[in-house]
Structures are given as C-alpha cells and as structure tokens.
Design an enzyme around this catalytic site. Sequence first.
Site, PDB file in Angstrom:
ATOM      1  N   HIS A  99       0.805  -1.234   0.000  1.00 37.44           N
ATOM      2  CA  HIS A  99       0.000   0.000   0.000  1.00 37.44           C
ATOM      3  C   HIS A  99       0.828   1.269   0.000  1.00 37.44           C
ATOM      4  O   HIS A  99       0.288   2.369  -0.094  1.00 37.44           O
ATOM      5  CB  HIS A  99      -0.929   0.013   1.222  1.00 37.44           C
ATOM      6  CG  HIS A  99      -1.728  -1.232   1.335  1.00 37.44           C
ATOM      7  ND1 HIS A  99      -1.444  -2.227   2.231  1.00 37.44           N
ATOM      8  CD2 HIS A  99      -2.779  -1.669   0.608  1.00 37.44           C
ATOM      9  CE1 HIS A  99      -2.295  -3.209   2.065  1.00 37.44           C
ATOM     10  NE2 HIS A  99      -3.106  -2.905   1.095  1.00 37.44           N
TER      11      HIS A  99
ATOM     12  N   HIS B 286      -6.809   4.764   5.522  1.00 34.70           N
ATOM     13  CA  HIS B 286      -6.264   3.638   4.754  1.00 34.70           C
ATOM     14  C   HIS B 286      -4.798   3.940   4.450  1.00 34.70           C
ATOM     15  O   HIS B 286      -4.438   5.077   4.115  1.00 34.70           O
ATOM     16  CB  HIS B 286      -7.061   3.456   3.457  1.00 34.70           C
ATOM     17  CG  HIS B 286      -6.695   2.197   2.717  1.00 34.70           C
ATOM     18  ND1 HIS B 286      -5.560   2.109   1.947  1.00 34.70           N
ATOM     19  CD2 HIS B 286      -7.286   0.984   2.661  1.00 34.70           C
ATOM     20  CE1 HIS B 286      -5.489   0.890   1.433  1.00 34.70           C
ATOM     21  NE2 HIS B 286      -6.519   0.187   1.859  1.00 34.70           N
TER      22      HIS B 286
ATOM     23  N   GLU C  85      -2.903   3.472   1.996  1.00 35.83           N
ATOM     24  CA  GLU C  85      -2.614   4.095   0.698  1.00 35.83           C
ATOM     25  C   GLU C  85      -2.955   5.588   0.720  1.00 35.83           C
ATOM     26  O   GLU C  85      -2.203   6.416   0.183  1.00 35.83           O
ATOM     27  CB  GLU C  85      -3.438   3.377  -0.381  1.00 35.83           C
ATOM     28  CG  GLU C  85      -3.175   3.924  -1.769  1.00 35.83           C
ATOM     29  CD  GLU C  85      -4.121   3.342  -2.800  1.00 35.83           C
ATOM     30  OE1 GLU C  85      -4.474   2.149  -2.707  1.00 35.83           O
ATOM     31  OE2 GLU C  85      -4.500   4.095  -3.711  1.00 35.83           O
TER      32      GLU C  85
ATOM     33  N   SER D 107      -9.716  -4.990   4.187  1.00 30.70           N
ATOM     34  CA  SER D 107      -9.343  -4.970   2.766  1.00 30.70           C
ATOM     35  C   SER D 107     -10.367  -4.128   2.017  1.00 30.70           C
ATOM     36  O   SER D 107     -11.528  -4.525   1.859  1.00 30.70           O
ATOM     37  CB  SER D 107      -9.321  -6.402   2.221  1.00 30.70           C
ATOM     38  OG  SER D 107      -9.426  -6.380   0.818  1.00 30.70           O
TER      39      SER D 107
END
Length: 310
Positions: A74, A124, A126, A222
Amino acid sequence: MRVILAAPRGFCAGVNMAIEALELAIEAYGTPLYVYHEIVHNKWVVASFRKRGVVFVSSLAEVPEEDHLLYSAHGVSPEIRRQAAQRRLRTVDATCPLVTKVHHEAIQFAREGYSIILIGHAGHDEVVGTMGEAAGRIHLVQSFDDSNHVQVEDTDRIAYLTQTTLSMDDAEVIVERLRQRFPTIVGPSKDDICFATQNRQEAVKVLSALADLVLVVGSGNSSNSLRLAELARTCGVRAKLIDGPDDVDLAWFSGVDTVVITAGASAPEDVVQGCVELLCREFAAEVETQAVSTRHERVSFRLPPELKEP
Ligand code: SF4
C-alpha cells in the site's frame, strides 16, 4: 446448490509481487524481518508470515537501527521514508506500482500548483501515503456528501485523484459532482482505480444477476473486498464478507440455490477452496467456474530492485 466461482478473483499482480518480495527478503536477510504495516490486508497472509518470524510494525521505533524494513503493497508517506533514513534502515520497497503511480500524480499536480482532491477512505494506508506526498495541498473526499462541501484554495487550478481500490460506481458519481462544482477540474491521464479492482467488480456485477447469495472472501480491512460485498448488495443480492470457512453460518443458505464466490485482491486461493469444499460437503454443491471470465489478467510487476542483488 450451484456454486459459481467468479473470475477473475483473489490475488492481483501487486499482491503477488509484494508477497514474493517478502519471501525473497526472508531468504536473503533471515528473520526477524520487519514490515511497515501489513504486507497486504489479509489475516491469513499476515499470520503465516508472522509465524515465520516477520514482525509487522506500526512505528519505525520498533525496528532496530540499520535493520531491514519492507514497505507494504500500500506504500508509505515521505515522512516514513525520512524516519527510515534517519534510523539508517535498509529498506525494500514492495509498494504496488499502481499506488506509486498515484503518488507521482500527487507530486506532479502539487508541483504545478494544483489543489488536489483525493477520493478515498481516511486512515487507509494508501491514502495516508498519497496525502503525505503533497501535504497541505490535498483535501480528502470520502463520500458524495463530502463532494458537495469540499472547499479548495484555487478553484481554477484543481485536480482530483482516487484511491486504487474504490467502487467504480461511487467514484464516478463523486467525480461527476466535482465536475459540476469545479468545471475546470482535471484528473489523472489514466484511471487511478486499478485494473484488478475494476475486473473483480465487473465480475461481481455480471454474476450478481445469477446469485441468491454472494460470498466475498477477504478481510474486513481490505478495501477492495469490502467494495465487492457492497457492490453485490447494491445489485440487490445478499452478500457476506468472510475471512474463511470458519466464518460461514450454514443458516445463510436456507432457500439458496446459487451461491457466487469471489475473493478480494489479497485473499489466498486456498482459503477460497476451503469455502468451496465446505459447501460441497454440507450441501452437495456443484461447482462451476464462471463460464465466461469477464477479463483475463496477464499483468505481473517487477520485484523491488533492492532484491535483485541481495
Ligand atoms: S489492488 Fe490494485 S493497487 Fe492494490 S496491490 Fe492490487 S494491483 Fe496494486
């Protein structure tokens, strides 16, 4: 009962690369080997590496100076790279190239003086990494409602980017709203939502029409797995996100003739097969692979250069 296995499903090119990178790093450097956050968002993958001596850390203070550290699929923010350099860590970058692409776009837009709207989910990995690439210039939009309210400094010079694992349909509606509010807004030259996310969503959309129940194999953290379950529900089908066979409740299948099974991009195929075996055992299910795969994936990514000459 009929079980239809969606295709494509499960591991994507970025996840394959990150897992192979970690395998090679264990071979080259031994354990304990440190990884910043989960290598991929899947409980089985993380547990199996943990058993072999991999240590997943949330702070670089946990990594001994000059030791080896892998960055997960990520990606990380520049601040983490700075801290790693300060601790003289020997890093291996297993960031998926499609995440790196979004980082580069953020850097480029910021350099050109754009205010950036990033469509994604707060917290998250990312998103944290991408926001760090253009700190102070990026505004996060998580929902359609956010797109109605987001304010930017310069409405004539504004760009949008997206997290790679969003729902295509949700992102499209948000981008459309942003275009209405900011007619000069520009976007990435090529879609940021990655091919693997798009292909898995496309398959679920096609197969939901046949299903009484959709099982999505994947972990609760996820993003792309969560989106698959949401998408099936939006298509009007009951959907369950499960980590594996142990999460299955047999009561779900009462009155169910057709079950579609798919898997998020970080879910291992042997766990999918474990779920199929359970349904075969309990309901004498007959298994079909999706007759026409919506897409054939032949993508693979190069290993991190640090691992080529260990
Ligand atoms: S889901 Fe997409 S962006 Fe994420 S690792 Fe896989 S290919 Fe890369």
